[in-house]
Scaffold this motif. Sequence first.
Motif, PDB file in Angstrom:
ATOM      1  N   ARG A  60       0.818  -1.221   0.000  1.00  0.00           N
ATOM      2  CA  ARG A  60       0.000   0.000   0.000  1.00  0.00           C
ATOM      3  C   ARG A  60       0.848   1.266   0.000  1.00  0.00           C
ATOM      4  N   GLU A  61       2.061   1.174   0.535  1.00  0.00           N
ATOM      5  CA  GLU A  61       2.943   2.337   0.576  1.00  0.00           C
ATOM      6  C   GLU A  61       3.677   2.555  -0.741  1.00  0.00           C
ATOM      7  N   VAL A  62       3.830   1.506  -1.551  1.00  0.00           N
ATOM      8  CA  VAL A  62       4.707   1.604  -2.714  1.00  0.00           C
ATOM      9  C   VAL A  62       4.038   1.362  -4.062  1.00  0.00           C
ATOM     10  N   THR A  63       2.825   0.846  -4.089  1.00  0.00           N
ATOM     11  CA  THR A  63       2.195   0.546  -5.369  1.00  0.00           C
ATOM     12  C   THR A  63       1.807   1.816  -6.113  1.00  0.00           C
ATOM     13  N   TYR A  64       1.872   1.738  -7.416  1.00  0.00           N
ATOM     14  CA  TYR A  64       1.385   2.845  -8.238  1.00  0.00           C
ATOM     15  C   TYR A  64       0.061   2.472  -8.882  1.00  0.00           C
ATOM     16  N   GLY A  65      -0.523   1.372  -8.461  1.00  0.00           N
ATOM     17  CA  GLY A  65      -1.830   0.956  -8.943  1.00  0.00           C
ATOM     18  C   GLY A  65      -1.858  -0.531  -9.218  1.00  0.00           C
ATOM     19  N   TRP A  66      -3.001  -1.131  -9.075  1.00  0.00           N
ATOM     20  CA  TRP A  66      -3.241  -2.543  -9.346  1.00  0.00           C
ATOM     21  C   TRP A  66      -2.309  -3.477  -8.573  1.00  0.00           C
ATOM     22  N   GLY A  67      -1.702  -3.000  -7.493  1.00  0.00           N
ATOM     23  CA  GLY A  67      -0.800  -3.812  -6.694  1.00  0.00           C
ATOM     24  C   GLY A  67       0.606  -3.927  -7.247  1.00  0.00           C
ATOM     25  N   MET A  68       0.884  -3.252  -8.353  1.00  0.00           N
ATOM     26  CA  MET A  68       2.213  -3.302  -8.974  1.00  0.00           C
ATOM     27  C   MET A  68       3.233  -2.594  -8.076  1.00  0.00           C
ATOM     28  N   ILE A  69       4.421  -3.197  -7.933  1.00  0.00           N
ATOM     29  CA  ILE A  69       5.477  -2.621  -7.096  1.00  0.00           C
ATOM     30  C   ILE A  69       6.711  -2.384  -7.965  1.00  0.00           C
TER      31      ILE A  69
END
Length: 123
Positions: A60-69
């Motif tokens: 939640r702190e690092v994703t830019y969307g759709w759970g992508m890291i």
Amino acid sequence: MGRPGWASSPGGPGAPDIDDGPATPDLEVTGEIWYWRGPSPFHFVTVDEEGAEFLLEIMREVTYGWGMIPVRARIGDTTYTTSLFPKNGGYIVPIKDAVRRAEDLEDGDVVTISLTVTSSRPR
């Protein structure tokens, strides 16, 4: 697994790579390369359960969307940028064709990948 610290790199997704020297990886993943023949065929390594737990903690702190890291990945002598994909409650690491060629890797080979999270979502 304890939650290691990680530093954000400037720019975020889509920014050019910035070689700021060696970084301490947030996570190392060892696994077998497998090929997905979907609409966009690609090679991947599945993150083990312990690594996936860590990624789910920070997602939640690092994703830019759709759970992508977004990460900087290193296999052997080759470093590249990519994003980890969520899959079946865990994560998978894409292995670019250029990386496979540079490191002489094929389907079924077991590799160790060092991963460093490269950005965080704006707060």
